[in-house]
Scaffold this motif. Structure first.
Motif, short mmCIF file in Angstrom:
data_model
loop_
_atom_site.label_atom_id
_atom_site.label_comp_id
_atom_site.label_asym_id
_atom_site.label_seq_id
_atom_site.Cartn_x
_atom_site.Cartn_y
_atom_site.Cartn_z
N GLU A 35 -7.86 -8.68 -4.77
CA GLU A 35 -9.03 -9.51 -4.47
C GLU A 35 -9.31 -9.55 -2.98
OE1 GLU A 35 -9.34 -13.26 -6.22
OE2 GLU A 35 -8.46 -12.66 -8.13
N TYR A 36 -8.33 -9.23 -2.19
CA TYR A 36 -8.53 -9.30 -0.74
C TYR A 36 -8.55 -7.91 -0.14
CZ TYR A 36 -7.20 -14.06 -1.73
OH TYR A 36 -7.12 -15.32 -2.26
N ARG A 37 -9.53 -7.12 -0.54
CA ARG A 37 -9.50 -5.72 -0.14
C ARG A 37 -9.78 -5.52 1.35
NH1 ARG A 37 -12.21 -3.48 -5.41
NH2 ARG A 37 -12.17 -5.72 -5.66
N ALA A 38 -10.42 -6.51 1.96
CA ALA A 38 -10.75 -6.36 3.38
C ALA A 38 -9.48 -6.22 4.22
CB ALA A 38 -11.56 -7.55 3.87
N ASN A 39 -8.38 -6.81 3.73
CA ASN A 39 -7.14 -6.72 4.49
C ASN A 39 -6.59 -5.31 4.55
OD1 ASN A 39 -7.10 -9.41 4.99
ND2 ASN A 39 -5.89 -9.91 3.20
N PHE A 40 -7.14 -4.44 3.72
CA PHE A 40 -6.60 -3.09 3.65
C PHE A 40 -6.69 -2.39 5.00
CE2 PHE A 40 -6.82 1.43 2.53
CZ PHE A 40 -5.62 1.53 1.85
N MET B 239 -3.96 -0.21 9.86
CA MET B 239 -3.72 -0.15 11.30
C MET B 239 -2.26 -0.46 11.60
SD MET B 239 -7.05 -1.34 13.34
CE MET B 239 -7.97 -2.46 12.34
N GLY B 240 -1.69 -1.42 10.85
CA GLY B 240 -0.27 -1.72 11.02
C GLY B 240 0.59 -0.49 10.75
N THR B 241 0.24 0.23 9.70
CA THR B 241 0.95 1.46 9.36
C THR B 241 0.84 2.48 10.50
OG1 THR B 241 0.31 1.10 7.09
CG2 THR B 241 1.10 3.28 7.64
N ASN C 195 7.21 -10.71 -5.61
CA ASN C 195 6.03 -10.29 -4.84
C ASN C 195 6.14 -8.87 -4.32
OD1 ASN C 195 4.48 -12.94 -4.58
ND2 ASN C 195 6.55 -13.50 -3.94
N VAL C 196 5.00 -8.22 -4.22
CA VAL C 196 4.93 -6.87 -3.67
C VAL C 196 3.69 -6.83 -2.78
CG1 VAL C 196 4.56 -4.45 -4.20
CG2 VAL C 196 5.97 -5.82 -5.69
N ASP C 197 3.83 -6.24 -1.59
CA ASP C 197 2.66 -6.11 -0.71
C ASP C 197 2.14 -4.68 -0.81
OD1 ASP C 197 0.76 -6.06 1.21
OD2 ASP C 197 2.04 -6.70 2.86
N ILE C 198 1.22 -4.45 -1.74
CA ILE C 198 0.82 -3.06 -1.97
C ILE C 198 -0.02 -2.51 -0.82
CG2 ILE C 198 0.91 -2.95 -4.47
CD1 ILE C 198 -2.22 -3.39 -4.27
N LEU C 199 -0.54 -3.40 0.02
CA LEU C 199 -1.37 -2.90 1.12
C LEU C 199 -0.56 -2.04 2.08
CD1 LEU C 199 -3.59 -5.99 1.84
CD2 LEU C 199 -4.15 -3.94 0.57
N ARG C 200 0.75 -2.26 2.13
CA ARG C 200 1.58 -1.45 3.03
C ARG C 200 2.12 -0.22 2.32
NH1 ARG C 200 2.60 -3.75 8.05
NH2 ARG C 200 3.28 -1.65 8.55
N SER D 79 -4.73 -6.91 13.60
CA SER D 79 -4.36 -5.49 13.55
C SER D 79 -4.95 -4.73 14.73
CB SER D 79 -4.78 -4.85 12.24
OG SER D 79 -5.61 -5.66 11.52
N PHE D 80 -6.14 -5.14 15.20
CA PHE D 80 -6.65 -4.55 16.45
C PHE D 80 -5.63 -4.80 17.56
CE2 PHE D 80 -11.00 -5.30 14.59
CZ PHE D 80 -11.25 -3.96 14.41
N GLN D 81 -5.14 -6.01 17.56
CA GLN D 81 -4.18 -6.39 18.60
C GLN D 81 -2.95 -5.49 18.56
OE1 GLN D 81 -1.11 -7.96 18.48
NE2 GLN D 81 -1.01 -8.78 20.56
N GLU D 82 -2.49 -5.16 17.34
CA GLU D 82 -1.31 -4.29 17.23
C GLU D 82 -1.60 -2.90 17.76
OE1 GLU D 82 0.50 -4.33 13.28
OE2 GLU D 82 -0.21 -6.39 13.10
N VAL D 83 -2.81 -2.39 17.45
CA VAL D 83 -3.15 -1.04 17.92
C VAL D 83 -3.22 -1.02 19.44
CG1 VAL D 83 -4.91 0.73 17.89
CG2 VAL D 83 -4.35 -0.45 15.79
N VAL D 84 -3.86 -2.05 20.02
CA VAL D 84 -3.93 -2.12 21.48
C VAL D 84 -2.53 -2.22 22.07
CG1 VAL D 84 -4.74 -3.49 23.44
CG2 VAL D 84 -6.24 -3.09 21.50
#
Lengths: 265, 249
Positions: free
Chosen positions: A24-29, A34-36, A119-124, B160-165
């Motif tokens: 439901e929170y696809r924007a977090n993808f 970017m974290g990846t 719980n599983v964080d599938i976004l990562r 996440s922008f912050q992490e990239v920077v």
């Protein structure tokens, strides 16, 4: 046997529920992606810099491809932590603080199983794919035998058990200390050393990473097994460490639950 | 939760990455023929990376998480009622925290120096010069992080922008290796960013590998970036405020 099958079925139900909640929170993808990117970029850039210096042929006796294998195991493991471990463990402290642990303990399934798999964080999930892809790339330039592959896979399973046990043990301290954030952060800090082969560190540090915090077993040992460079004693040490840690963590968890007095009392 | 993530990431990266890199480079120099990599002995690597560690500890900024949270939760509204730009309480908070951080930090540096045999410069002027650069660098970093936090007016992915920077800051700043170790193209890019002047340059001053001229040059560049960041921050703030509708409004 029936217990195991039941546990697996429950895990499947849990994972299905948590995935549909997250979709439901696809924007977090984008954010997770970017974290990846950052995790992968840091590791590869660091390794590239160390090996890119003129006159440098290896790091701690590992060539670029071989060291890349260790980095791949590192990324795979940090992906495993992000997807399967952290989303669960970070909720233990919260549940103890608010008293929600009551509900977990009342349920007719093993509480440790429940807190560990809910719980599983599938976004990562891309982290896991990148780790696996890098592994294939690194391995494609090396000669890897079937027995090496088998050994590497088996030893990596015990790596995952070790990682799980360390996180669970640190998070279980929440039953007494309530706030466990710093403890797991500290582990993440030490774990960031695992992106390099353990021989890349000075001897005293290497000993620390093997004996005190078993980081070397998590990434270096499976990579060594893949390359067929592991002696039998070394190969046996990793599952042994995993088994001992698992038993100790189980005991610790039961002791913690035994001393749990809910939030209001 | 977003605030917890801040702690995790800050701890993880700014805390130990430079120390891990220090150990790896020290071992590399030890193993290399001649005991040096690009003119750095193990002790010099130790000095460089311990300095990087201190500098990056003094530049830890978490304001983007606070801003992001305040905008999302509507906590910005009461702050707007005050006759003061909300940036100042955040800034003062960050500066104060440096003083709390300083004592345990220097105790740790002392221990690490004993353990690694790190070498630092004996030229007295290097210390105030490095301190000046760190002050400028911290202020610049604070401003860009603040601006990144303000992006929460438009997007949900500010952290996440912050992490990239952060990754660019660490890589081009010299947290993984001294700047001269980077490939030429990366060095060329780095010179056009503020990062090497706030992270690598103070560390090189402290290890006696930079001249007073370089320090002055770096300070001038950082000051330029500071002015730029200030105006970008102001512009984004005004644009964002007009979009802000508090929560539920």
């Amino acid at each position: 046997m029936r217990g195991l099958r039941r546990a697996l079925r429950l895990m499947r139900v849990f994972i299905g529920a948590t995935i549909s909640a997250q979709l439901e929170y696809r924007a977090n993808f984008l954010g997770a992606l970017m974290g990846t990117l950052v995790a992968t970029g840091t590791s590869l850039f660091a390794l590239g810099l160390v090996l890119g210096q003129p006159g440098t042929t290896g790091v701690g006796g590992w060539t670029l491809r071989e060291a890349l294998l260790v980095t791949a195991f590192y990324l795979l493991t940090s992906g495993f932590i992000a997807v399967f471990i952290r989303p669960n463990m970070s909720k233990i402290a919260e549940a103890v603080r608010t008293g929600n642990m009551d509900f977990t303990l009342l349920k007719p399934i093993d509480a440790q199983l429940n807190v560990s798999t809910r719980n599983v964080d599938i976004l990562r999930f891309p982290d896991l794919l990148i780790g696996a892809g890098l592994m294939v790339y690194a391995a494609s330039g090396l000669t890897i035998t079937a027995s090496g592959m088998l050994g590497g896979t088996l030893l990596y399973l015990s790596s995952l058990v070790i990682v799980y046990c360390i996180w669970l043990a640190l998070s279980t301290t929440a039953f007494w200390f309530v706030k466990t954030q710093n403890a797991t952060e500290l582990f993440q800090g030490v774990f960031s050393a695992a992106r390099f082969p353990s021989t890349a560190f000075p001897a005293p540090v290497r000993a620390f990473l093997t004996v005190v915090v078993p980081i070397a077993f998590i990434t270096t040992v499976p990579a060594q097994a893949l390359l067929g460079r592991l002696t039998l004693t070394q190969a046996l040490a990793s599952p042994l460490v995993a088994a001992v840690l698992f038993a100790a963590t189980r005991w610790f968890w039961l002791k913690a639950v035994g001393s749990y007095t809910s939030a209001s009392s | 939760m977003a605030e917890y993530r801040a702690e995790i990431i800050i701890w993880m990266f700014s805390g130990t990455l430079s120390l891990v890199m220090m150990l790896v480079w020290m071992a590399q120099a030890d193993a290399a023929p001649g005991g040096q990599v690009r003119g750095y002995s193990p002790e010099e690597f130790a000095g460089y990376f311990l300095s990087i560690w201190v500098v990056s500890q003094l530049m830890v900024v978490w304001v983007s998480w606070e801003i992001d949270y305040a905008i999302r939760q509507g906590q910005l509204s009461p702050q707007l009622l005050r006759p003061l730009d909300p940036i100042w309480p955040h800034f003062i908070g960050h500066v104060t925290e440096r003083f709390v951080r300083a004592l345990p930090m220097f105790a740790l540096v002392f221990v690490f120096t004993l353990l690694t045999g790190a070498k630092f410069t004996t030229q007295w002027w290097a210390y105030p010069a490095a301190f000046g650069l760190v002050t400028l660098g911290f202020t610049a970093r604070f401003l860009w992080e603040y601006t990144l936090g303000l992006l929460a007016f438009w997007t949900e992915n500010t952290t996440s922008f912050q992490e990239v920077v952060w990754l660019i800051y660490a890589a081009l700043g010299g947290m993984l290796a001294p700047l001269t170790f980077l490939p030429d193209w990366a060095q060329a890019i780095a010179r056009w960013t503020p990062f090497p002047y706030m992270l690598g340059l103070p560390a090189q001053l402290l290890t006696g590998k930079a001249t007073p001229d370089q320090a002055l040059h770096g300070a001038a560049i950082l000051a330029g970036w500071l002015v730029l960041f200030w105006f970008v921050r102001l512009w984004v703030w005004r644009r964002g405020l007009s979009r802000y509708g508090a929560v539920g409004a």
